[in-house]
Design a protein around this motif. Sequence first.
Motif, PDB file in Angstrom:
ATOM      1  N   LEU A 159      53.028   3.850 -59.400  1.00 26.41           N
ATOM      2  CA  LEU A 159      53.174   2.427 -59.687  1.00 26.41           C
ATOM      3  C   LEU A 159      52.030   1.653 -59.053  1.00 26.41           C
ATOM      4  N   SER A 160      51.643   0.573 -59.708  1.00 24.05           N
ATOM      5  CA  SER A 160      50.604  -0.306 -59.181  1.00 24.05           C
ATOM      6  C   SER A 160      51.141  -1.724 -59.076  1.00 24.05           C
ATOM      7  N   ARG A 204      58.654  12.041 -50.218  1.00 24.46           N
ATOM      8  CA  ARG A 204      58.481  12.072 -51.677  1.00 24.46           C
ATOM      9  C   ARG A 204      57.600  10.937 -52.185  1.00 24.46           C
ATOM     10  N   PHE A 205      57.654   9.795 -51.512  1.00 18.05           N
ATOM     11  CA  PHE A 205      56.901   8.617 -51.946  1.00 18.05           C
ATOM     12  C   PHE A 205      55.766   8.343 -50.971  1.00 18.05           C
ATOM     13  N   THR A 206      54.643   7.902 -51.506  1.00 19.97           N
ATOM     14  CA  THR A 206      53.500   7.536 -50.672  1.00 19.97           C
ATOM     15  C   THR A 206      52.968   6.184 -51.122  1.00 19.97           C
ATOM     16  N   MET A 207      52.948   5.242 -50.190  1.00 18.85           N
ATOM     17  CA  MET A 207      52.427   3.909 -50.493  1.00 18.85           C
ATOM     18  C   MET A 207      51.023   3.782 -49.941  1.00 18.85           C
ATOM     19  N   GLU A 235      53.456  -5.786 -61.591  1.00 22.14           N
ATOM     20  CA  GLU A 235      53.635  -4.356 -61.401  1.00 22.14           C
ATOM     21  C   GLU A 235      53.370  -3.618 -62.718  1.00 22.14           C
ATOM     22  N   SER A 236      52.990  -2.362 -62.605  1.00 21.55           N
ATOM     23  CA  SER A 236      52.812  -1.519 -63.786  1.00 21.55           C
ATOM     24  C   SER A 236      52.978  -0.064 -63.396  1.00 21.55           C
ATOM     25  N   GLY A 237      53.097   0.785 -64.409  1.00 21.90           N
ATOM     26  CA  GLY A 237      53.147   2.216 -64.154  1.00 21.90           C
ATOM     27  C   GLY A 237      54.508   2.869 -64.328  1.00 21.90           C
ATOM     28  N   GLY A 238      55.522   2.073 -64.592  1.00 22.05           N
ATOM     29  CA  GLY A 238      56.847   2.656 -64.785  1.00 22.05           C
ATOM     30  C   GLY A 238      56.929   3.435 -66.090  1.00 22.05           C
ATOM     31  N   LYS A 269      41.056  -5.223 -53.369  1.00 23.25           N
ATOM     32  CA  LYS A 269      41.538  -5.450 -54.720  1.00 23.25           C
ATOM     33  C   LYS A 269      42.902  -6.127 -54.744  1.00 23.25           C
ATOM     34  N   LYS A 270      43.456  -6.427 -53.569  1.00 27.78           N
ATOM     35  CA  LYS A 270      44.787  -7.041 -53.465  1.00 27.78           C
ATOM     36  C   LYS A 270      45.795  -6.214 -54.268  1.00 27.78           C
ATOM     37  N   THR A 271      45.715  -4.923 -54.093  1.00 30.03           N
ATOM     38  CA  THR A 271      46.519  -3.989 -54.881  1.00 30.03           C
ATOM     39  C   THR A 271      47.251  -3.023 -53.972  1.00 30.03           C
TER      40      THR A 271
END
Length: 120
Positions: A20-21, A66-69, A6-9, A75-77
């Motif tokens: 977040l990714s 508020r959140f969108t996934m 994970e990244s982006g925090g 890319k398996k992302t």
Amino acid sequence: QVQVVESGGGLVQPGESLRLSCVASGTITGIYSMGWHRQAPGKTRELVALVIHGEDPKYVDFAKGRFTMSRDSAKKTAYLQMDNLEPADTGVYYCNVEGIGSGYQLCDVWGQGTQVTVSS
């Protein structure tokens, strides 16, 4: 072996946004689901959002609106766009991937998490 990263925090103020990714790598031939979970200090881990292959993302109540996934299968992302963040959103955000690994074994892999802190 399958790895999830994970990244982006980061640290943001209330009302701001983060994206977040989550990237899965290694021998995983088919991903059944990718999910975002979070763990606030002193609390148990909880589901935030989940996308199952071929279906639209699903959200728990506090994430709706508020959140969108989103997910990029090639890319398996997976991504989690978080808007209008609140101090209650503070915690470690984890990605979970379920799928088929090497030797057609089912795999259920968690990342190490990325810290999100919402504070003024």
